[in-house]
Write a protein that holds these residues in place. Structure first.
Motif, PDB file in Angstrom:
ATOM      1  N   UNK A  32       0.819  -1.214   0.000  1.00 53.58           N
ATOM      2  CA  UNK A  32       0.000   0.000   0.000  1.00 53.58           C
ATOM      3  C   UNK A  32       0.854   1.267   0.000  1.00 53.58           C
ATOM      4  N   UNK A  33       2.114   1.129  -0.358  1.00 53.70           N
ATOM      5  CA  UNK A  33       3.014   2.287  -0.361  1.00 53.70           C
ATOM      6  C   UNK A  33       2.495   3.373  -1.286  1.00 53.70           C
ATOM      7  N   UNK A  34       2.100   2.991  -2.510  1.00 51.46           N
ATOM      8  CA  UNK A  34       1.574   3.963  -3.474  1.00 51.46           C
ATOM      9  C   UNK A  34       0.072   4.067  -3.274  1.00 51.46           C
ATOM     10  N   UNK A  35      -0.394   5.280  -2.961  1.00 51.97           N
ATOM     11  CA  UNK A  35      -1.812   5.479  -2.635  1.00 51.97           C
ATOM     12  C   UNK A  35      -2.565   6.273  -3.682  1.00 51.97           C
ATOM     13  N   UNK A  36      -1.856   7.001  -4.543  1.00 48.23           N
ATOM     14  CA  UNK A  36      -2.507   7.890  -5.501  1.00 48.23           C
ATOM     15  C   UNK A  36      -2.060   7.572  -6.918  1.00 48.23           C
ATOM     16  N   UNK A  37      -2.991   7.726  -7.862  1.00 54.85           N
ATOM     17  CA  UNK A  37      -2.689   7.556  -9.282  1.00 54.85           C
ATOM     18  C   UNK A  37      -3.263   8.754 -10.013  1.00 54.85           C
ATOM     19  N   UNK A  38      -2.396   9.492 -10.692  1.00 58.80           N
ATOM     20  CA  UNK A  38      -2.812  10.637 -11.496  1.00 58.80           C
ATOM     21  C   UNK A  38      -2.586  10.302 -12.963  1.00 58.80           C
ATOM     22  N   UNK A  39      -3.565  10.627 -13.803  1.00 59.13           N
ATOM     23  CA  UNK A  39      -3.470  10.363 -15.238  1.00 59.13           C
ATOM     24  C   UNK A  39      -3.542  11.666 -16.006  1.00 59.13           C
ATOM     25  N   UNK A  40      -2.764  11.771 -17.062  1.00 64.19           N
ATOM     26  CA  UNK A  40      -2.919  12.899 -17.969  1.00 64.19           C
ATOM     27  C   UNK A  40      -4.093  12.598 -18.887  1.00 64.19           C
ATOM     28  N   UNK A  41      -4.684  13.626 -19.464  1.00 62.05           N
ATOM     29  CA  UNK A  41      -5.752  13.380 -20.444  1.00 62.05           C
ATOM     30  C   UNK A  41      -5.276  12.494 -21.593  1.00 62.05           C
ATOM     31  N   UNK A  42      -4.025  12.664 -22.020  1.00 63.80           N
ATOM     32  CA  UNK A  42      -3.508  11.844 -23.122  1.00 63.80           C
ATOM     33  C   UNK A  42      -3.552  10.369 -22.770  1.00 63.80           C
ATOM     34  N   UNK A  43      -3.128  10.037 -21.555  1.00 65.70           N
ATOM     35  CA  UNK A  43      -3.130   8.652 -21.108  1.00 65.70           C
ATOM     36  C   UNK A  43      -4.543   8.081 -21.116  1.00 65.70           C
ATOM     37  N   UNK A  44      -5.471   8.821 -20.558  1.00 69.63           N
ATOM     38  CA  UNK A  44      -6.858   8.360 -20.492  1.00 69.63           C
ATOM     39  C   UNK A  44      -7.485   8.247 -21.873  1.00 69.63           C
ATOM     40  N   UNK A  45      -7.269   9.234 -22.723  1.00 75.53           N
ATOM     41  CA  UNK A  45      -7.834   9.200 -24.077  1.00 75.53           C
ATOM     42  C   UNK A  45      -7.276   8.024 -24.862  1.00 75.53           C
ATOM     43  N   UNK A  72       2.794   8.387  -4.968  1.00 78.06           N
ATOM     44  CA  UNK A  72       1.902   8.527  -6.119  1.00 78.06           C
ATOM     45  C   UNK A  72       2.543   8.058  -7.413  1.00 78.06           C
ATOM     46  N   UNK A  73       1.668   7.632  -8.320  1.00 79.00           N
ATOM     47  CA  UNK A  73       2.036   7.368  -9.708  1.00 79.00           C
ATOM     48  C   UNK A  73       1.558   8.547 -10.537  1.00 79.00           C
ATOM     49  N   UNK A  74       2.381   8.982 -11.476  1.00 80.58           N
ATOM     50  CA  UNK A  74       1.983   9.994 -12.456  1.00 80.58           C
ATOM     51  C   UNK A  74       2.045   9.312 -13.822  1.00 80.58           C
ATOM     52  N   UNK A  75       0.883   9.051 -14.389  1.00 78.54           N
ATOM     53  CA  UNK A  75       0.804   8.340 -15.667  1.00 78.54           C
ATOM     54  C   UNK A  75       0.649   9.347 -16.793  1.00 78.54           C
ATOM     55  N   UNK A  76       1.573   9.302 -17.739  1.00 75.23           N
ATOM     56  CA  UNK A  76       1.604  10.290 -18.812  1.00 75.23           C
ATOM     57  C   UNK A  76       1.129   9.752 -20.152  1.00 75.23           C
ATOM     58  N   UNK A  77       1.228   8.449 -20.372  1.00 76.55           N
ATOM     59  CA  UNK A  77       0.841   7.901 -21.664  1.00 76.55           C
ATOM     60  C   UNK A  77       0.566   6.415 -21.532  1.00 76.55           C
ATOM     61  N   UNK A  78      -0.059   5.852 -22.544  1.00 77.58           N
ATOM     62  CA  UNK A  78      -0.330   4.422 -22.572  1.00 77.58           C
ATOM     63  C   UNK A  78      -0.115   3.915 -23.986  1.00 77.58           C
ATOM     64  N   UNK A  79       0.414   2.702 -24.086  1.00 78.15           N
ATOM     65  CA  UNK A  79       0.651   2.056 -25.374  1.00 78.15           C
ATOM     66  C   UNK A  79       0.000   0.697 -25.386  1.00 78.15           C
ATOM     67  N   UNK A  80      -0.684   0.417 -26.450  1.00 73.48           N
ATOM     68  CA  UNK A  80      -1.383  -0.847 -26.624  1.00 73.48           C
ATOM     69  C   UNK A  80      -0.410  -1.940 -27.056  1.00 73.48           C
TER      70      UNK A  80
END
Length: 171
Positions: A32-45, A72-80
């Motif tokens: 449970x060390x990481x409690x927060x996840x933030x996504x950029x709009x690009x990642x979500x889209x 926290x995690x800062x998510x900037x992008x996603x790749x399929x």
């Protein structure tokens, strides 16, 4: 909570510090060390776009970085991943992982230094939950990344029907 764009794209100069913390297995000892996840709009889209291309499950990689101080995690992008799933499962081959990792490595050449910090997949019209298979896969990812792996599940069908984001995060 509003996060500035600088927070997403300024990779903290703590790389060596993070590596030392990983050596102590701090992340592995506290799931449970990481409690927060933030996504950029690009990642979500990108995740939504990927998940709406088929009625079957999809799976991909999450790029970003971790913030030790804010847990926290800062998510900037996603790749399929270049694989085809069924309506209830997906298998990521070694070949598809290699192709995706090569693509991620190329990002550093254009000044994007995001790390592979997790994975995502879809549950079309099944809602967001971790199945037993998902839990096993996530534990493998967590061990491979020394405790720094986030997993997201997105339900594109229920998101479109309800006009509310159906997304679950698991650390």
């Amino acid at each position: 909570m509003e996060i500035s764009e600088q927070k997403y794209y300024t990779i903290p100069p703590l790389k060596e510090h993070v590596l030392r913390l990983r050596e102590t297995n701090m992340f592995m000892n506290d799931y449970r060390f990481f409690r927060l996840v933030y996504l950029t709009p690009r990642c979500l889209i990108n995740m939504m776009k990927h998940s709406l291309t088929t009625a079957n499950e999809i799976c991909g990689v999450l790029l970003g970085h971790v913030d030790i101080n804010n847990h926290a995690y800062y998510l900037t992008d996603s790749y399929l991943y270049p694989v085809v799933g069924t309506d209830s499962s997906i298998v990521v081959t070694l070949e598809s992982k290699i192709k995706t990792n090569k693509r991620i490595d190329l990002l550093s050449k254009i000044g994007r230094y995001e790390d592979d910090v997790g994975w995502y997949h879809s549950h079309p019209n099944l809602h967001c939950f971790y199945s037993n298979t998902d839990v096993r896969q996530h534990l493998i990812n967590r061990i491979e990344k020394l405790g720094t792996s986030v997993g997201l599940v997105i339900d594109p069908i229920n998101t479109m029907v309800s006009a509310h984001l159906n997304l679950g995060a698991y650390s």
